[in-house]
Write a protein that holds these residues in place. Structure first.
Motif, PDB file in Angstrom:
ATOM      1  N   MET A 172      21.037  24.074  44.164  1.00  0.00           N
ATOM      2  CA  MET A 172      20.432  25.111  44.984  1.00  0.00           C
ATOM      3  C   MET A 172      19.246  25.734  44.242  1.00  0.00           C
ATOM      4  N   ALA A 173      19.422  25.939  42.937  1.00  0.00           N
ATOM      5  CA  ALA A 173      18.343  26.538  42.154  1.00  0.00           C
ATOM      6  C   ALA A 173      17.113  25.634  42.143  1.00  0.00           C
ATOM      7  N   MET A 174      17.331  24.312  42.017  1.00  0.00           N
ATOM      8  CA  MET A 174      16.192  23.379  42.037  1.00  0.00           C
ATOM      9  C   MET A 174      15.498  23.422  43.389  1.00  0.00           C
ATOM     10  N   ALA A 175      16.306  23.449  44.458  1.00  0.00           N
ATOM     11  CA  ALA A 175      15.726  23.471  45.801  1.00  0.00           C
ATOM     12  C   ALA A 175      14.864  24.717  45.989  1.00  0.00           C
ATOM     13  N   ILE A 176      15.379  25.864  45.493  1.00  0.00           N
ATOM     14  CA  ILE A 176      14.621  27.111  45.635  1.00  0.00           C
ATOM     15  C   ILE A 176      13.368  27.082  44.757  1.00  0.00           C
ATOM     16  N   ALA A 177      13.496  26.463  43.567  1.00  0.00           N
ATOM     17  CA  ALA A 177      12.404  26.536  42.586  1.00  0.00           C
ATOM     18  C   ALA A 177      11.230  25.610  42.914  1.00  0.00           C
ATOM     19  N   ILE A 178      11.491  24.525  43.651  1.00  0.00           N
ATOM     20  CA  ILE A 178      10.428  23.523  43.867  1.00  0.00           C
ATOM     21  C   ILE A 178       9.129  24.147  44.410  1.00  0.00           C
ATOM     22  N   PRO A 179       9.195  24.980  45.473  1.00  0.00           N
ATOM     23  CA  PRO A 179       7.926  25.526  45.977  1.00  0.00           C
ATOM     24  C   PRO A 179       7.192  26.388  44.948  1.00  0.00           C
ATOM     25  N   PHE A 180       7.939  27.004  44.043  1.00  0.00           N
ATOM     26  CA  PHE A 180       7.292  27.860  43.050  1.00  0.00           C
ATOM     27  C   PHE A 180       6.581  27.053  41.965  1.00  0.00           C
ATOM     28  N   THR A 181       6.770  25.721  41.970  1.00  0.00           N
ATOM     29  CA  THR A 181       6.118  24.896  40.941  1.00  0.00           C
ATOM     30  C   THR A 181       4.818  24.284  41.453  1.00  0.00           C
ATOM     31  N   PHE A 182       4.419  24.643  42.696  1.00  0.00           N
ATOM     32  CA  PHE A 182       3.200  24.044  43.268  1.00  0.00           C
ATOM     33  C   PHE A 182       1.967  24.238  42.410  1.00  0.00           C
ATOM     34  N   GLY A 183       1.852  25.439  41.878  1.00  0.00           N
ATOM     35  CA  GLY A 183       0.641  25.755  41.137  1.00  0.00           C
ATOM     36  C   GLY A 183       0.591  25.122  39.761  1.00  0.00           C
ATOM     37  N   LEU A 184       1.661  24.452  39.362  1.00  0.00           N
ATOM     38  CA  LEU A 184       1.725  23.896  38.009  1.00  0.00           C
ATOM     39  C   LEU A 184       1.250  22.444  37.996  1.00  0.00           C
ATOM     40  N   ASP A 185       0.947  21.952  36.800  1.00  0.00           N
ATOM     41  CA  ASP A 185       0.706  20.515  36.648  1.00  0.00           C
ATOM     42  C   ASP A 185       2.022  19.777  36.827  1.00  0.00           C
ATOM     43  N   PRO A 186       1.967  18.463  37.121  1.00  0.00           N
ATOM     44  CA  PRO A 186       3.224  17.745  37.377  1.00  0.00           C
ATOM     45  C   PRO A 186       4.228  17.807  36.224  1.00  0.00           C
ATOM     46  N   ALA A 246       9.898  16.605  44.259  1.00  0.00           N
ATOM     47  CA  ALA A 246       8.909  17.277  43.400  1.00  0.00           C
ATOM     48  C   ALA A 246       7.805  16.301  43.009  1.00  0.00           C
ATOM     49  N   PHE A 247       8.183  15.057  42.700  1.00  0.00           N
ATOM     50  CA  PHE A 247       7.180  14.029  42.409  1.00  0.00           C
ATOM     51  C   PHE A 247       6.215  13.901  43.591  1.00  0.00           C
ATOM     52  N   MET A 248       6.788  13.806  44.805  1.00  0.00           N
ATOM     53  CA  MET A 248       5.963  13.563  45.984  1.00  0.00           C
ATOM     54  C   MET A 248       5.075  14.768  46.300  1.00  0.00           C
ATOM     55  N   ILE A 249       5.620  15.965  46.097  1.00  0.00           N
ATOM     56  CA  ILE A 249       4.826  17.177  46.343  1.00  0.00           C
ATOM     57  C   ILE A 249       3.619  17.205  45.404  1.00  0.00           C
ATOM     58  N   HIS A 250       3.796  16.665  44.207  1.00  0.00           N
ATOM     59  CA  HIS A 250       2.700  16.639  43.240  1.00  0.00           C
ATOM     60  C   HIS A 250       1.864  15.357  43.363  1.00  0.00           C
ATOM     61  N   GLY A 251       2.055  14.631  44.464  1.00  0.00           N
ATOM     62  CA  GLY A 251       1.213  13.467  44.751  1.00  0.00           C
ATOM     63  C   GLY A 251       1.570  12.227  43.951  1.00  0.00           C
ATOM     64  N   ILE A 252       2.793  12.158  43.448  1.00  0.00           N
ATOM     65  CA  ILE A 252       3.196  10.996  42.645  1.00  0.00           C
ATOM     66  C   ILE A 252       4.254  10.219  43.418  1.00  0.00           C
TER      67      ILE A 252
END
Lengths: 141, 508
Positions: free
Chosen positions: B43-57, B341-347
């Motif tokens: 659940m924590a990973m699911a919640i955290a994924i959107p907050f990692t958008f601004g970061l590098d992969p 998360a990979f796909m959100i970061h274009g990988i």
């Protein structure tokens, strides 16, 4: 009230699969000529699988029981609360609606201690605002 | 395939202060949420994924890996103290941890869990680093027909292994594929099943579906099980004897074979899609008990029991990434979230990752190793604090988690529409769990759906629409045959009315 749910859910998927195959997919998926896999190929295959498995589940149910009906009612209550909250959030914004959602949920859970209520209603939305708006420089809903 | 300079550069990336800070942050968050019953690392990973958008992969994925690894350590805390596992994997840990805590040795039990967890995790990470690149080379020799057959195989195995009914597993997979088919189709780019809503033109938002079905649905389930009573704080007994507050080297060393066996079981099971860490923990526990000279002491506070369970469930985390990195197929819901998360970061995950993103992958490996060290360090320092965390009221935890999910999905999808989609999928996920359908299979099928359809299309093009030409692809033929056999076997095994009544949760 305990019920064996598999026959009910099997019937649902049988009907859902048939509805998909006969009405929903023909109406909401465009027909395209050419190509190896048409736009409706996978949805149609899924619809057939759902119908067949639904029928099989009715014939071979497991002993799975759903929870009490009162739990579904409570889930519906929380779901409705969140849906109303989201509609209000779309209109008035996170800053005003989030504390109300937090307060309503905490009261429904049974929390009555002022310290924790203040933490949930003021502290947590404030921390989220700080993280999203100030640190991440993004907009709140 | 990957030269030494790329490997070294990747590891160097992982060891920068910036990336290490995110790994550390992930481990702290993971241990914290793992210690809170009802939240858990998934659940924590699911919640955290959107907050990692601004970061590098790399920092983004390293952070999520840290959350996953830290969560498994933290999950042992409520298992030991309250006999209420924070994560399903820790249920086996509770069998010996809780009796120790009742005897006034909660810190000894949680520290044994920490050391075993880090040992098992490090073992499986070494296996991952060693075998994934050669396996990716093998995977690269696979064409679309083999990939299609592999996905059919994965679906059939996942449907049979996860949950309590093969038929329900297939229905869950079919629902996932149906949801994945919303939006434009991959061959003709024709919109389908969008019901006039052009927000669906690019398909259902990944973050909305994942967070709705995994996080919100689970919160709803927990909320409905609470009957208006806020749980009281936990009273932790303490004997005051320093020996009962630590694990000596002799005690750790005495468990070495138990931990090694557990790590091997976890690594092997983790590499196979669908089995998961809970099964690994219980299998390791059972094998440790059967190998013990004193099996009667298991369940009464035996350190070997904790070592067996924790080394196995943590070993699953590393080896779970083997099918993900080599084939692009997630074997668990945690891996499915990492793939998103990979796909959100274009990988695009899969065998080409090592060729195209070798530096990132070895950076990830470096981050995983560092996460193990940091897990040990944070655990040593923080265990006393996490013991307090389990007594935090659920009211504030669930209210906060709901607000974080709303904000996270809004950030990921750019508005309230995605949040409403999230809520709809929360309802679907809740009903699926209630009726015994695996949300895990649903999510994995949803992630794999577009790739499944593309490989089907490419396979048909290669075979000119003639399925009899599948005999020209012996590996694909073999995989399809094994799929049919496994479906037949699972159907036979799960005859009518033989399964247990059980809830299928987001982390099954």
């Amino acid at each position: 009230m305990k019920i064996n749910a598999d026959r009910a859910s099997g019937l649902f998927f049988l009907l859902f699969g048939l509805a998909l195959y006969l009405f929903i997919i023909p109406t909401f998926v465009e027909q395209v000529e050419g190509g190896w896999v048409h736009p409706d190929t996978v949805p149609n295959a899924v619809a057939i699988v759902l119908s067949l498995c639904g029928a099989l589940l009715m014939l071979r149910p497991t002993k799975h029981h759903t929870q009490e009906a009162s739990e579904f009612v409570r889930a519906g209550l929380y779901f409705g609360l969140l849906m109303v909250g989201l509609v209000l959030m779309g209109r008035f914004g996170f800053i005003y609606v989030a504390p109300m959602i937090a307060l309503a949920i905490m009261l429904l859970i049974g929390e009555r201690r002022p310290f924790w209520l203040v933490c949930g209603v003021v502290g947590m939305p404030g921390a989220i605002w700080l993280l999203v708006v100030q640190v991440l420089d993004r907009a709140l809903p | 395939m990957v030269d030494l300079s790329t490997i070294l550069a990747g590891f160097a990336d992982a060891f920068t202060i910036w990336n290490l800070a995110f790994v550390l942050f992930g481990v702290v968050v993971g241990q914290f949420v793992g210690a809170v019953p009802g939240i858990g690392p998934v659940m924590a990973m699911a919640i955290a994924i959107p907050f990692t958008f601004g970061l590098d992969p790399l920092p983004a994925i390293a952070f999520l890996v840290g959350v996953n690894k830290g969560g498994l350590v933290g999950g042992a805390v409520p298992a030991v103290l309250m006999n209420t596992p924070g994560t399903p994997d820790a249920a086996a840990t509770a069998m010996d941890g809780y009796p120790l805590a009742r005897d006034g040795k909660p810190l000894k039990a949680t520290k044994m869990a920490l050391f075993s967890s880090v040992t098992g995790d490090s073992f499986s990470d070494l296996v991952l680093i060693t075998v994934s690149a050669p396996l990716a080379i093998l995977a690269l020799r696979m064409g679309p027909v083999e990939v299609f057959a592999l996905m059919v195989f994965a679906f059939s195995v996942l449907s049979g292994l996860i949950g309590n009914s093969l038929i329900k597993g297939i229905i869950a997979a079919a629902l996932g594929l149906l949801c994945a088919s919303v939006g434009t189709d991959p061959e003709n780019y024709t919109p389908r099943l969008i019901f006039g809503m052009f927000d669906f033109y690019d398909g259902l938002p990944l973050a909305s579906v994942a967070i709705g079905t995994l996080a919100i649905a689970e919160i709803l389930r927990r909320l409905t099980q609470m009957s208006g009573q806020v749980k009281p704080a936990v009273e932790v007994k303490d004997t005051g004897n320093p020996q009962d507050m630590r694990v000596s080297w002799a005690e750790y060393w005495a468990c070495r074979f138990t931990m090694l066996r557990g790590a091997m079981i976890g690594t092997v099971l983790g590499a196979l899609p669908g089995i998961g860490s809970t099964a690994a923990a219980f299998m390791s526990y059972a094998s440790a008990k059967s190998a013990s000279k004193d099996p009667g002491s298991f369940g009464k506070g035996n350190l070997h029991g904790i070592a067996a369970a924790e080394s196995a469930n943590s070993a699953v985390v590393g080896s779970n990434l083997i099918p993900l990195l080599t084939l692009g197929i997630p074997g668990s819901v945690g891996a499915a979230l990492i793939i998103s998360a990979f796909m959100i970061h274009g990988i695009q995950p899969g065998p080409l990752l090592f060729q195209d993103q070798g530096r990132l992958i070895y950076g990830l490996f470096g981050a995983m190793i560092m996460a193990n060290f940091l897990n040990l360090w944070v655990g040593q320092v923080g265990l006393r604090f996490w013991v307090k965390v389990v007594s935090a009221p659920e009211s504030i935890i669930f209210a906060s988690a709901l607000l974080l999910c709303i904000v996270g999905v809004s950030m990921a999808t750019g508005g309230i529409f995605g949040v409403i989609v999230m809520l709809v999928f929360a309802g679907i996920g809740y009903l699926m769990s209630s009726f015994g359908y695996s949300v895990v299979i649903f999510i994995i099928a949803f992630f794999l759906g577009p790739r499944f359809e593309i490989s089907l299309s490419q396979s048909l093009a290669l075979m000119n629409g003639d399925w009899t030409r599948i005999i020209e692809y012996p590996i694909a033929l073999l995989l399809l045959l094994v799929s049919i056999i496994s479906i037949w076997w699972f159907l036979r095994r799960s005859g009518p009315d033989t399964t247990k009544s059980s809830q299928v949760t987001a982390e099954d």
